[in-house]
Each structure stands twice: as structure tokens, then as C-alpha cells.
Design an enzyme around this catalytic site. Structure first.
Site, PDB file in Angstrom:
ATOM      1  N   HIS A 100      48.229  40.172  39.617  1.00 24.16           N
ATOM      2  CA  HIS A 100      48.657  38.781  39.112  1.00 24.16           C
ATOM      3  C   HIS A 100      48.364  39.714  37.284  1.00 24.16           C
ATOM      4  O   HIS A 100      49.105  38.544  36.116  1.00 24.16           O
ATOM      5  CB  HIS A 100      47.924  37.910  39.669  1.00 24.16           C
ATOM      6  CG  HIS A 100      46.537  38.284  39.326  1.00 24.16           C
ATOM      7  ND1 HIS A 100      45.202  37.879  39.967  1.00 24.16           N
ATOM      8  CD2 HIS A 100      45.900  37.591  37.724  1.00 24.16           C
ATOM      9  CE1 HIS A 100      44.545  37.536  39.130  1.00 24.16           C
ATOM     10  NE2 HIS A 100      44.346  37.233  38.277  1.00 24.16           N
ATOM     11  N   ASP A 130      47.738  42.005  45.558  1.00 21.87           N
ATOM     12  CA  ASP A 130      47.413  41.651  44.200  1.00 21.87           C
ATOM     13  C   ASP A 130      47.154  42.781  43.940  1.00 21.87           C
ATOM     14  O   ASP A 130      45.842  42.450  42.996  1.00 21.87           O
ATOM     15  CB  ASP A 130      46.135  40.295  44.777  1.00 21.87           C
ATOM     16  CG  ASP A 130      46.370  39.826  42.560  1.00 21.87           C
ATOM     17  OD1 ASP A 130      46.744  40.393  41.768  1.00 21.87           O
ATOM     18  OD2 ASP A 130      45.428  38.336  42.075  1.00 21.87           O
ATOM     19  N   SER A 185      39.464  39.198  35.524  1.00 19.56           N
ATOM     20  CA  SER A 185      40.423  39.825  37.165  1.00 19.56           C
ATOM     21  C   SER A 185      41.263  41.217  37.328  1.00 19.56           C
ATOM     22  O   SER A 185      41.221  41.940  35.578  1.00 19.56           O
ATOM     23  CB  SER A 185      41.516  39.539  36.775  1.00 19.56           C
ATOM     24  OG  SER A 185      41.481  37.810  37.281  1.00 19.56           O
TER      25      SER A 185
END
Lengths: 512, 529
Positions: B88, B119, B198
Site C-alpha cells: 500500500h 500487502d 507502514s
């Protein structure tokens, strides 16, 4: 929709309480032009103690509540009210406003589609006494747009209040149940909230009953009424048939779409220059249109001698352009109406023999009122028959809140249920007990079969459960995950007795 | 493992947004714990800050190139000129730069592999100097519950490395919100993780034990963050060894726990199988288990691992859902089931493959919306992004979306073609009521995929008659009217492209046997188009 109405009216009440300033009082009492003597207008209070069934707990009823309305007195000691006022009633009483005298009443005839109910005293003798001095009102069917009607209400001190206002619109509009459209009057008037105005009659200038109030929106001050011609139709139908043989309003059994689009007109091979006709989109199985030979894709151009325009209206002598379904609903069951269609550009004349489709004739009944939902509990599994009334337990937004597969099945039942089923049996929920551990989260599942016997109704289920399976297990098949579960036949009745005790269930089934 | 969801259940989990959430003051950096302090020198030689400029597709105006958004995430060096981060962080990327600790330069990076279902992504930098002095990180195993871990990254957009510490709270299957339909092993930690974390590594004893990827928004739960567990990371790295990323395979079946005594007895389970076995409740047509397992079969063991009656198996002393066995395998691998069928014990073998029908409910990435515009009517295949963009709550559309897999609607409609919008023009003046309709047939030809629709409209016919599902009235378009309207509509609505028949999820995953063979499978691994 019944629930909706209640909330609606409460909303209107509180709105009026909020604005009870002296200035407004003055303004609204100015609107009340006259206070006729009671003897001139025959109305009685109608108090109905209602209690609806709880479709989630089909063995039980919900809280009881009362509705108060004003009924119009008709000849023969009868009283007309909206069907909603007395839906799921336990007890109905008629009350003379000026004396408080009361008499028990019963429903002679009710039509939830047309939202009308006819009441009469339980005891004729007491009825004669009760109605002494009251003259039955006649039904007015001539009202047109612009006519002024007087809406009758009673003050809490029993004074009769008449609020006059004009009819602003007459159209074929939705009544209480979706899919049922009849002639409807709309009036614009500032209505005072009066307790006990769930139903209120509207009187025309000749003193005839022109309509019955069924909805009022306090914000737009718009009132919707069951129209006089619909009332007259209802009474004529009732009077013309023996008790219990009321026929109901006929339907054509067809759906149509507008033919405004020139491309669709060319495609449907309509003659150039014409602008008439509607496109038939669907024909109900075995309905009047299907029996007459009408098919989807035909163009309907004429009904009962009236040309149908591209939006589905015809020119009515009283109302001007109005929806063609008025031509059907003003006729009676059994009447034969000539219709004209175009098929592939060729004109054909056919004949519709009108009939009425009762709610119980649908695979998924559109409404179940005055009767408890059918159910059967086996091994703690609650089996029911799917109805729209059941789906409406999810509240005003039921079409989005209720299980979508069931809503979808209801909406498109004519296309989806073609396997000859009389009813759709569902496993609605599970009452947890030791024997059904592992099944407690199952709900809203369509049941296909028990031990290979497909289910057309709960009766089939009862029959299947009465048989003793060879291997000792009932295999219950669903349309969706988990597809199949098993019940132990040897201990089922024992378990059911335990479940009935534990959960205090009055009965384990209602199949009548 | 794939888990379909209802169209109207809001996801509780919120993926850490790629873009900066806010510009509030930077939070104070926590004093690094002892364990973390030893690692900090090494971490500086591996951690990178990733800035991505992405372009998000516009499903409402699908010929538009899309909105441009920027965001910051973290990544780390894993050797072999590869940087690991979250999918992402780089999805729909048009331009990516990475920065090293202690080096002012911004290096341009490109995506080498991306797995949107897990992911994870691997980036590479063309400039060879970038790798000077970088030290690859090593991977560890699954950390013990209650043990400490430290997360590294660039939360809230800071330019300096941030470290936060927490303990391992839970090890379980979790929904991966980037695709929204995948569930894999994930580890819940109590370290605060925020946007910008992230893709950053989570370390224990100097080894990577997870990649930080998602958390709850503050008003749902606090100190609850998730990292991708190393078995998932190793699975991804192993998958790409052949130079191509396949999706996760799926058993494509649903199981029912066998807790009911009557059901157990009826299926033939005796005392020797106490607390063992689950029942096959449904099998997805065309999926891995189709033709091998049947509804009513009782699964007793998966690859020799006994399956408990709640569907769990035990691996290395940990209880975990039986799907984990398939999770660790790849496309084409086999898996053995010991089952009871009609009370008879037997063994069956399934050959594993991905299950494409679930993708209708997945967020799509790195693909442009597929659409056909004809006579001002905009048709698109039903998918999650389309549904959300238009906010459709039509009963038919929701039914097809929710029941696409469970009712096997994809067999007749591999793509559900929806009329999403009508660009008003005299050619379609009377078409308002048709919006949200699902195309059934055009000129009596069944429409199974968008290609069928494009082909039907390409045929020279006087009339194009579009039949919608549960809609009695057809949409009728006259060819000469459509042709007259064509340039007018293109000009007025600034339509730069009248159709896109590019890669569909069907092509990208496994096609049905009777569908056209896969023409391009590189789409998921080639962003930036």
C-alpha cells in the site's frame, strides 16, 4: 407501514405542541370556520385495542396499544374507518362523543389494500340503542380538484371541529401497502392535532362522505384521503356479496413502462405520428393479462374503450389525465374489459377478465394481518414461512436492513420462485439447547428439503418430521451455507418438550 | 485465505493511510529501550524512507488518469539490491524516491514485485551507489507472546527515524485491509504505529520479526497495531523467486464446525474421532477443491495434521486455522485431505490455485478501471472500487456483489456489467430509470464479460437492444442516433477514451476453464502504467 404511520402521527403531534404560541392559536382557530351541531353530522369515536404478532418470536404478541379515530356512521348502524385503525385488533368500541356511551363492535369487512374497514355493533339490540338519533351519511363520489371539503375532528371536550380545505390533487397514488394504488385525494390544510384523529372523515358541501383521512404531513400541511369512489366501491362489493365473500379490488396483473422514448417506439414498430400506448414489461403468471394473452413486449393502447397515452394515463371525464389502473380498480372482479394491444405493429383486440389476487395466493404473502405467523419449532430450530410482514420486522428501512437474499427473493419472487412452491420455508433462528449446539448461529436460511422431501410449506415440514427416518436422522437441506445439518429423530420430541419448558413457549407450532 | 464480506459492513480496521494524516507537532521520540539501542546503528544501515507519488483511478470518470496523491512510508534493505515495504506504500505509484539514513540524496526507485493480497512489495534502485554501505536485515521467526519488539519508521511524516516499543499481544489470522478480502497470519503488538510507519521493520534480537502495516484509528482502539508475520513475508519472497508473483492460493471451500452431536453421529464420526473433523459446507465451482471435495464431506486431516472440530490444527505447538497449511503453499502445489465421505474414510488430493471470484470484493490496485461508453451509457464491471465510487445501494447490485461467490453467480456472469452512469444527451433522454441496472443480454446475446459488451456494440446493427436483469423494458439505441451523438458526447464530457478492456481480475488470477486463456499476467507486478 403501519408502524410508519404511528410514528408519523406522533411526529405531527409534537410539532404542533412545540409551536403552541398564542399567535398561532389565533391563526388556527380562525381557520375553523364553523362548529356544526353534532346531530347534523354522524360521527362516532372508534377506539381500537390492537396487538400485532411478533414475527421474530412467532409464538408471542407484542405490546398492546390503542388507536383512536373518528368513524363515519353509515346507514344500517355501520361505521366506516381506515383498515389501519383496526389492524390486529383485540377489541373495538364505538363511543358517542357527547354522552360517552359505548358499544362493542366487530369488523364486518376489511380491505387492507384499499385501507378501509366496515364496523358494526356486536349486539344488534345494543347497537340500535347506541345509534339512536344518528343518521347514516351517504357517500359522495363526485368531488373534483378545487372542491372544498370539511375535515371532521373532535376536540378533547367533544366539540366537533370542521377544518375546510380544497382538494389540490386527485391522482392514482399509493395507499398503505406498497404496490397498491388507488384513487387518492390530496388536500392542503392546516390541521390541528386532535387526539383521536387516526381516522377522520371529510364531508363535501352536500353533506356526503367524500373521503377518509389516512395520512397527514404537518410540515407541508398535506392531507391524503381514501377517495369517495374507492369507499363506494368497497361498500358496493360488500353489499353485493354474501357475508365473507367480499371480492376486493381487481388488478390487471401487468406491469408497464412509459413509451416516451422515440427509439423504443420505433423498435416496438409503433406507427409513426402516434404517441399512444405503454410498453408491457411483465405479466403476472395466471393473472388477468396473462389469461387474456397479453405478453411482455406488447404495447397496450386501449383499455375499456379509453385510449392510453405514452405515460399510461387516460382522459377521465372527472379528473382529466389519470393513471390507467383506475380503469381496472373501478371495475369489479369478474368484469370483462376490452383491451387493445399492438404486437409487432399489428393491432389486436383482447378481453381482460378481472380478478383479485389475495395475499395468501402469493408465494411470499405481501401482508399478514389479524393472524399469527405460521411456525414450527423442532429441536430448537424455528421454522417459518417467508412473508413481507416478516421482513418488515426490520423496521422502516427493512428493505436495506433485512437479510438481503430474502428481500431479493421477495422483490423478484415471480422470476425467482418458479418451482411450484406454495411457500418459502426459512429457518429464522435457533433457541439454543444442548441438542443443537453448533447450530445456534444459523438464521434466515431458506430450507429446501428434509430427508430429500422438498418443502412447499410448513405443512410439508410437519409431514416430513412425522416420518421416522431409517438411519434415525433428519437431514435438513438449505439453499446456502452450511447446506445441511442433522437432527436426531429419536430424541426430538423429548428435546422439544424441554425447550418449551425452558423458554416458556405456549405452543411449539402454529399451523392453522 | 479469502473471506468475502457483506457490501454494507463497514470495515473496522483502518489501514494506516499512505498520505500524511495531519501536520500536528511531531510526537516526542520515546527513549529507546535497551534492546533497541544495540540495534540502532545497524538499523541506520538498512532503513529507508519512501516517498511515493501515486495516481488513484477514478471509477466515476474512468477515462480520467486519476487523482494524484503523495505519501511517505518506510522500507528496509533485504539484500540482492532489494528493498522491502508494504504494497500500500507503493500501489498506483507513478514516481517513487527513497532516502537512506545519513544521506541527503533522493534516489529514484521502481517496483520489482508487489503482492497486493499480502500487502508486501519489493523495490529496487537503479543507482548502484545507493547500496554502498547498506547492510541487509535478517528475518526471525514468530516472536513469543509478551516478548518485546521495536518498530522503526517515519510516523506522522517526520524525516528522522522513529522507534517505538511494545510487546507481542496476539498471533492470529487478521484481515489484510489493503485488499480487504485477504486474511493471513498477523501479529498484534502494543507499539504505537502511525501513518509513515507502514513498511517499516519490527525487530527483536536484531532480526526482523514483522513488517508494520495496519492499525486501528485512535477512536476504535489504542496501542493496537499489526505487523505482517514472517511466514507471510517468506511466502512472498519464495513466490517471487521464479521472477513472478502469483496470488495466494485458496482452498475455495467453506467449512462448518462439527460441534453438534447429532450431526457428528449422522456423518459417521465415532468416539475414535472425538473433537475431530469439520464438514465441507460449500465448494466454489472452478476453485481448487471443486471436483475433489463435496458438500457433506468430513475433513479429518490436512496434510497429515489432524483437524479439530472447530477447524483448527496444531503446528509447532500453536493452534491455528487449518487454512494455514494452504497458506504456506504455492500455485500448483498439492494438498492431501483425509476425509469421511458417506461414512467411508478416504484420501483425496487437491491441486492448489488462486480463486479469482473473490476479487470482486477486493480493492483493486495498479489497474485502470475497465469500462465501455456507448451512447452516453457508462458500463463497468461490478467491483468494490466501482461500488464505493458510485455509492450504489440498488438491491440487484448488492445481491450480485454479496452472493457472487456464495451463490456461484460468476458462473453465468464472470463479470457483472452495471450501467453506472448516463451522460445526458438527446440520445439517452429517457434512460434515467435504468441506472444501476445489470446487463443481461444485448441483441439477445448473453453478456458474460465486458469484452462481450464491446463486441456486441461493435456489430453493425440498426438497433442495439440492451436487456437488463429483472427489468422488463429494454434499452433501445438506434445506431444512427448513437453515431450522431458520439462526437457530441465526447466533446461535451471531455471523454478521452471510450473504452478500456485492459486487464481484468479474471485475467490476473485464474481463468475459468471455458474462458479465454490468460493473455497477460504481468499486470499485478507492473505498476506505474
Amino acid at each position: 407501514m403501519l408502524k410508519f404511520y404511528t410514528r408519523f402521527f406522533l411526529g405531527c403531534a409534537s410539532a404542533l405542541l412545540l409551536v403552541s404560541s398564542p399567535a398561532l392559536h389565533a391563526a388556527s382557530s380562525a381557520a375553523l370556520q364553523q362548529s356544526a351541531k353534532r346531530s347534523e353530522v354522524s360521527v362516532v369515536r372508534v377506539n381500537s385495542a390492537n396487538q400485532s404478532y411478533d414475527f421474530f418470536r412467532p409464538w408471542a404478541k407484542r405490546n398492546a396499544f390503542e388507536r383512536h379515530g373518528l368513524g363515519a356512521v353509515l346507514a344500517g348502524n355501520r361505521v366506516l374507518v381506515t383498515a389501519e385503525l383496526v389492524a390486529n385488533h383485540n377489541d373495538i368500541e364505538l363511543e358517542r362523543a357527547e354522552s360517552g356511551e359505548k358499544v362493542s363492535a366487530k369488523v364486518l369487512c376489511v380491505d387492507y389494500e384499499a385501507n378501509l374497514a366496515l364496523l358494526a355493533p356486536v349486539d344488534d339490540g345494543e347497537g340500535n340503542k347506541f345509534f339512536a338519533g344518528l343518521k347514516g351519511v351517504e357517500i359522495g363520489t363526485e368531488s373534483v380538484v378545487g372542491d372544498r371539503l370539511n375535515l371532521l375532528q373532535l376536540e378533547s371536550n367533544d366539540a366537533l371541529v370542521q377544518t375546510p380545505g380544497p382538494i389540490t390533487t386527485i391522482e392514482v397514488g399509493r395507499y398503505q401497502l406498497e404496490g397498491h394504488r388507488f384513487l387518492l385525494y390530496r388536500m392542503s390544510l392546516p390541521l390541528q392535532f386532535r387526539e383521536g384523529s387516526f381516522t377522520a372523515p371529510a364531508i363535501d358541501r352536500n353533506g356526503k362522505l367524500a373521503g377518509l383521512m389516512m395520512r397527514y404531513d404537518s410540515r407541508s400541511q398535506t392531507l391524503e384521503l381514501v377517495a369517495g369512489p374507492v369507499i363506494a366501491h368497497f361498500l358496493h362489493d360488500f353489499d353485493a356479496h354474501p357475508q365473507g365473500k367480499y371480492q376486493g379490488f381487481p388488478r390487471g396483473g401487468l406491469d408497464y413502462a412509459s413509451l416516451r422514448d422515440p427509439q423504443l417506439r420505433h423498435y416496438a414498430k409503433l406507427p409513426g405520428g402516434s404517441s399512444d400506448g405503454v410498453y408491457i414489461t411483465d405479466v403476472a403468471d395466471a393473472g388477468p393479462a396473462a389469461v387474456a394473452g397479453i405478453r411482455a413486449g406488447d404495447v397496450l393502447t386501449e383499455v375499456a374503450g379509453q385510449a392510453i397515452d405514452q405515460d399510461g394515463n387516460f382522459a377521465d371525464p372527472l379528473y382529466g389525465r389519470i393513471n390507467l389502473s383506475h380503469l381496472l380498480t373501478k371495475a369489479f372482479v369478474g368484469d370483462k374489459l376490452p383491451v387493445k394491444i399492438l404486437r409487432d405493429g399489428q393491432a389486436q383486440s383482447l378481453q381482460l377478465t378481472l380478478s383479485h389476487k389475495a395475499p395468501e395466493d402469493y408465494v411470499i404473502p405481501p401482508y399478514v394481518l389479524d393472524a399469527g405467523p405460521r411456525y414450527l419449532i423442532a429441536g430448537g430450530l424455528i421454522f417459518q414461512e417467508l412473508s413481507r410482514q416478516y421482513l418488515k420486522e426490520w423496521g422502516g428501512d427493512w428493505q436495506k436492513q433485512a437479510p438481503q437474499r430474502l428481500v431479493y427473493l421477495d422483490r423478484y419472487q415471480s422470476a425467482l420462485v418458479q418451482d411450484g412452491r406454495r411457500r418459502v420455508v426459512i429457518l429464522s433462528n435457533v433457541l439454543p439447547t444442548a441438542s443443537n449446539v453448533g447450530y445456534e448461529d444459523l438464521n434466515y436460511l431458506v430450507v429446501k428439503a428434509i430427508n430429500g422431501h422438498s418443502l412447499g410449506s410448513l405443512d410439508d415440514l410437519a409431514k416430513a418430521l412425522a416420518e421416522k427416518p431409517e438411519d434415525g436422522f433428519y437431514r435438513v437441506e438449505f439453499e446456502d451455507f452450511p447446506r445441511e445439518i442433522f437432527l436426531d429423530s429419536a430424541h426430538l420430541s423429548e428435546e422439544d418438550a424441554k425447550i418449551q419448558r425452558t423458554y416458556g413457549l405456549p405452543e411449539l407450532q402454529r399451523l392453522n | 485465505m479469502l473471506r468475502p464480506r457483506s457490501s454494507f459492513v463497514a470495515a473496522a480496521l483502518a489501514v494506516l493511510p499512505l498520505a500524511l494524516a495531519s501536520l500536528s507537532p511531531l510526537p516526542p521520540i520515546l527513549p529507546a529501550a535497551h534492546a533497541a539501542r544495540v540495534e540502532i546503528a545497524d538499523i541506520r544501515k538498512s532503513l529507508v524512507r519512501i516517498t511515493t507519488t501515486a495516481q488513484e483511478p477514478d471509477y466515476k470518470v474512468p477515462w480520467n488518469p486519476g487523482h494524484i496523491v503523495r505519501g511517505v512510508g518506510a522500507g528496509f534493505f533485504i539484500g540482492n539490491q532489494r528493498l522491502m515495504t508494504n504494497a500500500h506504500v507503493i500501489s498506483n505509484a507513478r514516481f517513487i524516491t527513497v532516502e537512506r539514513e545519513g544521506d541527503p540524496k533522493k534516489y529514484q526507485a521502481s517496483v520489482q514485485f508487489v503482492g497486493h493480497d499480502c500487502d508486501l512489495a519489493v523495490l529496487t534502485v537503479a543507482d548502484a551507489h545507493f547500496y554502498d554501505g547498506l547492510k541487509p536485515m535478517e528475518f526471525g521467526g514468530i516472536p513469543q507472546l509478551e516478548s518485546s519488539v521495536a518498530a522503526y519508521g517515519y510516523p506522522i511524516g517526520g524525516e528522522r527515524l522513529s522507534v517505538t516499543e511494545g510487546i507481542v499481544s496476539r498471533v492470529d489470522f487478521q484481515p489484510y485491509t489493503h485488499s480487504s478480502i485477504d486474511s493471513h497470519l498477523a501479529i498484534q503488538i502494543s507499539a504505537p504505529i502511525n501513518p509513515g510507519n507502514s513498511g517499516g521493520p519490527v525487530l527483536q534480537d536484531g532480526k526482523v520479526v514483522g513488517v508494520a502495516f495496519q492499525g486501528y484509528s485512535g477512536d476504535v482502539a489504542q496501542n493496537t497495531a499489526y505487523m505482517i508475520a514472517t511466514p507471510v513475508i517468506q511466502h512472498f519472497l519464495q513466490d517471487i523467486e521464479d521472477g513472478h508473483y502469483d496470488r495466494y492460493v485458496d482452498l475455495a471451500l467453506t467449512k462448518m464446525k462439527l460441534l453438534n452431536p447429532s450431526q457428528r453421529a449422522a456423518l459417521g464420526l465415532g468416539p475414535e474421532q472425538e473433537d475431530q473433523g469439520v464438514m465441507v459446507g460449500s465448494v466454489v465451482p472452478g476453485g481448487s477443491s471443486d471436483g475433489v471435495l463435496k458438500v457433506g464431506d468430513v475433513i479429518l486431516a490436512v496434510d497429515g495434521n489432524a483437524v479439530a472440530s472447530d477447524g483448527f490444527i496444531e503446528i509447532n505447538g500453536e493452534r491455528i486455522e487449518m487454512e494455514e497449511v494452504a497458506e504456506r503453499k504455492f500455485k500448483g502445489d498439492e494438498l492431501k485431505f483425509d476425509i469421511l465421505r458417506e461414512r467411508q474414510p478416504m484420501s483425496v488430493v487437491v491441486k492448489l490455485k488462486p480463486c479469482w471470484p473473490f476479487l470482486i470484493q477486493a480493492n483493486a490496485h495498479d489497474v485502470r478501471p475497465r469500462f465501455v461508453l456507448f451512447g452516453g451509457l457508462l458500463f463497468e464491471p461490478l467491483c468494490r472500487d466501482f461500488l464505493e465510487a458510485f455509492g450504489i445501494d440498488d438491491l440487484r447490485v448488492r445481491y450480485f456483489y454479496d452472493s457472487f461467490v456464495s451463490r456461484a453467480l460468476f458462473v453465468d456472469h464472470p463479470e457483472v456489467i452495471v450501467l453506472g452512469a448516463v451522460l445526458k444527451d438527446p440520445v439517452n433522454t429517457y434512460f434515467d430509470g435504468f441506472r444501476n441496472g445489470i446487463v443481461d443480454k444485448v441483441n439477445d446475446q448473453p453478456i458474460r464479460r465486458l469484452e462481450d459488451l464491446a463486441a456486441a456494440f461493435a456489430e453493425p446493427r440498426d438497433y442495439y437492444v440492451i436487456q437488463l436483469i429483472h427489468e422488463g423494458r429494454p434499452i433501445v439505441l438506434e445506431r444512427k442516433a448513437v453515431e450522431a451523438a458520439r462526437e457530441r458526447i465526447k466533446r461535451a464530457y471531455n471523454v478521452t477514451l471510450e473504452q478500456n478492456l485492459g486487464t481484468s481480475p479474471i485475467d490476473a488470477a485464474a481463468p475459468l476453464a471455458n474462458d479465454k486463456p490468460t493473455t497477460t499476467t504481468a499486470a499485478l507486478a507492473a505498476p506505474g502504467r
